[in-house]
Write a protein that holds these residues in place. Structure first.
Motif, PDB file in Angstrom:
ATOM      1  N   ARG A  52      11.383  10.736  -1.354  1.00 30.46           N
ATOM      2  CA  ARG A  52      11.579  10.545  -2.923  1.00 30.46           C
ATOM      3  C   ARG A  52      12.488   9.325  -3.144  1.00 30.46           C
ATOM      4  NH1 ARG A  52      10.675  15.067  -6.272  1.00 30.46           N
ATOM      5  NH2 ARG A  52      10.099  17.027  -5.137  1.00 30.46           N
ATOM      6  N   ARG A  53      12.054   8.513  -4.244  1.00 30.26           N
ATOM      7  CA  ARG A  53      12.986   7.464  -4.622  1.00 30.26           C
ATOM      8  C   ARG A  53      14.300   7.967  -5.218  1.00 30.26           C
ATOM      9  NH1 ARG A  53      11.947   2.634  -2.298  1.00 30.26           N
ATOM     10  NH2 ARG A  53       9.657   2.330  -2.558  1.00 30.26           N
ATOM     11  N   ALA A  92      -5.866  11.197  14.349  1.00 29.95           N
ATOM     12  CA  ALA A  92      -6.514  11.204  12.808  1.00 29.95           C
ATOM     13  C   ALA A  92      -6.406   9.969  12.515  1.00 29.95           C
ATOM     14  CB  ALA A  92      -5.597  12.125  12.033  1.00 29.95           C
ATOM     15  N   VAL A  93      -6.897   9.807  11.179  1.00 27.36           N
ATOM     16  CA  VAL A  93      -6.798   8.376  10.464  1.00 27.36           C
ATOM     17  C   VAL A  93      -5.735   8.729   9.501  1.00 27.36           C
ATOM     18  CG1 VAL A  93      -7.902   6.841   8.769  1.00 27.36           C
ATOM     19  CG2 VAL A  93      -9.315   8.172  10.471  1.00 27.36           C
ATOM     20  N   TYR A  94      -4.772   7.798   9.590  1.00 25.02           N
ATOM     21  CA  TYR A  94      -3.656   7.904   8.778  1.00 25.02           C
ATOM     22  C   TYR A  94      -3.609   7.120   7.767  1.00 25.02           C
ATOM     23  CZ  TYR A  94      -1.261  10.718  12.299  1.00 25.02           C
ATOM     24  OH  TYR A  94      -0.933  11.829  13.161  1.00 25.02           O
ATOM     25  N   TYR A  95      -3.148   7.477   6.636  1.00 28.84           N
ATOM     26  CA  TYR A  95      -3.350   6.934   4.994  1.00 28.84           C
ATOM     27  C   TYR A  95      -2.051   6.785   4.490  1.00 28.84           C
ATOM     28  CZ  TYR A  95      -8.380   7.810   5.592  1.00 28.84           C
ATOM     29  OH  TYR A  95      -9.753   8.016   6.039  1.00 28.84           O
ATOM     30  N   CYS A  96      -1.642   5.817   4.056  1.00 25.05           N
ATOM     31  CA  CYS A  96      -0.541   5.572   3.189  1.00 25.05           C
ATOM     32  C   CYS A  96      -0.756   5.913   1.686  1.00 25.05           C
ATOM     33  CB  CYS A  96       0.003   3.961   3.550  1.00 25.05           C
ATOM     34  SG  CYS A  96       1.210   3.693   2.263  1.00 25.05           S
ATOM     35  N   ALA A  97       0.128   6.478   1.113  1.00 23.05           N
ATOM     36  CA  ALA A  97      -0.091   6.661  -0.584  1.00 23.05           C
ATOM     37  C   ALA A  97       0.973   6.280  -1.438  1.00 23.05           C
ATOM     38  CB  ALA A  97      -0.573   8.353  -0.526  1.00 23.05           C
ATOM     39  N   ALA A  98       0.690   5.846  -2.486  1.00 21.53           N
ATOM     40  CA  ALA A  98       1.631   5.680  -3.528  1.00 21.53           C
ATOM     41  C   ALA A  98       1.632   6.174  -4.903  1.00 21.53           C
ATOM     42  CB  ALA A  98       1.911   4.157  -3.491  1.00 21.53           C
ATOM     43  N   ASP A  99       2.600   6.824  -5.445  1.00 21.54           N
ATOM     44  CA  ASP A  99       2.404   7.344  -6.779  1.00 21.54           C
ATOM     45  C   ASP A  99       3.752   7.156  -7.392  1.00 21.54           C
ATOM     46  OD1 ASP A  99       1.913   8.966  -9.322  1.00 21.54           O
ATOM     47  OD2 ASP A  99      -0.006   9.128  -8.648  1.00 21.54           O
ATOM     48  N   ARG A 100       3.919   7.012  -8.703  1.00 23.28           N
ATOM     49  CA  ARG A 100       5.186   6.831  -9.572  1.00 23.28           C
ATOM     50  C   ARG A 100       5.587   8.324  -9.841  1.00 23.28           C
ATOM     51  NH1 ARG A 100       6.101   2.233 -13.894  1.00 23.28           N
ATOM     52  NH2 ARG A 100       8.270   3.488 -13.630  1.00 23.28           N
ATOM     53  N   ASN A 101       4.630   9.335  -9.748  1.00 23.87           N
ATOM     54  CA  ASN A 101       4.796  10.521 -10.042  1.00 23.87           C
ATOM     55  C   ASN A 101       4.787  11.472  -8.575  1.00 23.87           C
ATOM     56  OD1 ASN A 101       4.204  13.479 -10.570  1.00 23.87           O
ATOM     57  ND2 ASN A 101       4.714  12.966 -12.534  1.00 23.87           N
ATOM     58  N   TYR A 102       6.040  12.167  -8.093  1.00 20.15           N
ATOM     59  CA  TYR A 102       6.159  12.789  -6.867  1.00 20.15           C
ATOM     60  C   TYR A 102       5.059  14.077  -6.870  1.00 20.15           C
ATOM     61  CZ  TYR A 102       7.677  14.898  -2.643  1.00 20.15           C
ATOM     62  OH  TYR A 102       7.491  15.920  -1.551  1.00 20.15           O
TER      63      TYR A 102
END
Length: 123
Positions: A52-53, A92-102
């Motif tokens: 969390r930011r 596994a395949v690992y994915y980064c993710a980003a969203d302004r809303n947690y």
């Protein structure tokens, strides 16, 4: 425009370590909640870790607690997943993710996904 470019996947023996990186561009990095997910064949994509930011509070799924660490470097616009004491079940395949809303990130519907990077842990 927006890109999350992942690096650092590979093949490692059980007990070893890897560090994944997720370099973000085209977005205000410091305004985005960041997370890592992983997926294996036949299984649903699962959340691994989030940060969390402002608070810096982190979440880890139980299976990786004490072994994985999520972090962000605002100066480099990059998120990391340090993975220690790796186990074959971490493959596994690992994915980064980003969203302004947690909440959206937590729910597995982030605004942006990285391309995925394969992590294979041999026994």
């Amino acid at each position: 425009q927006v890109q999350l470019v992942e690096l650092g996947g590979g093949l490692v023996q059980a007990g070893g370590s890897l560090r994944l990186s997720c370099a973000a561009s085209g977005l205000a990095f410091s305004s985005y909640q960041m997370g890592w997910f992983r997926q294996v064949p036949g299984k649903e994509r699962e959340i691994v870790a989030t940060i969390r930011r402002f608070s810096g509070s982190t979440y880890y799924t139980d299976s990786v607690k004490g072994r994985f660490t999520i972090s962000v470097d605002n100066g480099k616009n990059t998120a990391y997943l340090q993975m220690n004491s790796l186990k074959p079940e971490d493959t596994a395949v690992y994915y980064c993710a980003a969203d302004r809303n947690y909440n959206d990130l937590w729910a597995g519907r982030p605004a942006y996904w990285g391309q995925g990077t394969q992590v294979t842990v041999s026994s």
